[in-house]
Design a protein around this motif. Structure first.
Motif, PDB file in Angstrom:
ATOM      1  N   SER A  39     -38.239 -19.707 -81.533  1.00 27.87           N
ATOM      2  CA  SER A  39     -39.239 -20.674 -81.993  1.00 27.87           C
ATOM      3  C   SER A  39     -40.558 -20.004 -82.374  1.00 27.87           C
ATOM      4  N   VAL A  42     -41.095 -19.603 -86.152  1.00 32.96           N
ATOM      5  CA  VAL A  42     -41.234 -20.796 -87.002  1.00 32.96           C
ATOM      6  C   VAL A  42     -42.377 -21.712 -86.553  1.00 32.96           C
ATOM      7  N   SER A  43     -43.113 -21.307 -85.524  1.00 31.07           N
ATOM      8  CA  SER A  43     -44.184 -22.148 -84.980  1.00 31.07           C
ATOM      9  C   SER A  43     -45.545 -21.744 -85.531  1.00 31.07           C
ATOM     10  N   PRO A  62     -42.106 -26.795 -85.250  1.00 32.85           N
ATOM     11  CA  PRO A  62     -41.958 -27.638 -86.445  1.00 32.85           C
ATOM     12  C   PRO A  62     -41.639 -29.098 -86.132  1.00 32.85           C
ATOM     13  N   GLU A  63     -40.949 -29.365 -85.018  1.00 32.01           N
ATOM     14  CA  GLU A  63     -40.583 -30.747 -84.698  1.00 32.01           C
ATOM     15  C   GLU A  63     -41.691 -31.498 -83.966  1.00 32.01           C
ATOM     16  N   GLN A  95     -49.614 -32.419 -90.379  1.00 39.52           N
ATOM     17  CA  GLN A  95     -48.218 -32.217 -90.782  1.00 39.52           C
ATOM     18  C   GLN A  95     -47.452 -33.535 -90.874  1.00 39.52           C
ATOM     19  N   HIS A  97     -46.769 -35.718 -88.285  1.00 37.80           N
ATOM     20  CA  HIS A  97     -46.033 -36.134 -87.088  1.00 37.80           C
ATOM     21  C   HIS A  97     -46.595 -37.448 -86.562  1.00 37.80           C
TER      22      HIS A  97
END
Length: 143
Positions: A39, A42-43, A62-63, A95, A97
């Motif tokens: 992670s 990609v963080s 990302p989530e 982003q 969220h």
């Protein structure tokens, strides 16, 4: 003056890695193999700076999961964690969220609750440490 910089692991890993090693591996005894994961690549990594010294870090996956929040011991209880958390909450909003979640170490549950996070589910154990899932709704509240 405290400054928070956000960037990928390729840039901020150089500064985040020694902080996480100090707090999680050396201070808390987490096995090194458990600390580093896929992670990181990609963080978004936030690094807190005070007088050109990196003193804290956290990441946004990302989530929309916030994790690996670490502040060096001599800088705790001075608003560094709050600044890191608020920065990543802002980035999560940017982003798109609708919420962010995190797995808080049990000693930090009150800290996150003061920032609006709500506990969900039963406490659980990660790397031998008690944790609690918590979430923060980022959608505007209707009155």
């Amino acid at each position: 003056m405290l400054r928070i910089d956000c960037a990928g692991w390729d840039i901020n890993g150089e500064w985040a890695r020694p902080i996480r090693r100090s707090v999680f591996i050396e201070e808390q005894g987490i096995p090194e193999a458990e600390e580093w994961d896929d992670s990181d690549a990609v963080s978004l990594h936030a690094v807190a700076w005070l007088n050109n010294v990196a003193i804290g870090t956290a990441r946004l996956l990302p989530e929309g999961k916030i994790g690996r929040m670490a502040v060096l011991p001599q800088y705790r209880k001075q608003g560094v964690g709050a600044a890191l958390l608020n920065t990543l909450i802002g980035k999560a909003r940017e982003q798109g969220h609708s919420s962010v979640r995190l797995s808080a170490q049990s000693h930090a549950v009150d800290f996150y609750a003061r920032h609006g996070f709500v506990a969900s589910g039963a406490p659980h154990e990660e790397v031998g440490i008690a944790h609690q899932w918590m979430a923060l709704n980022l959608k505007p509240q209707r009155h």
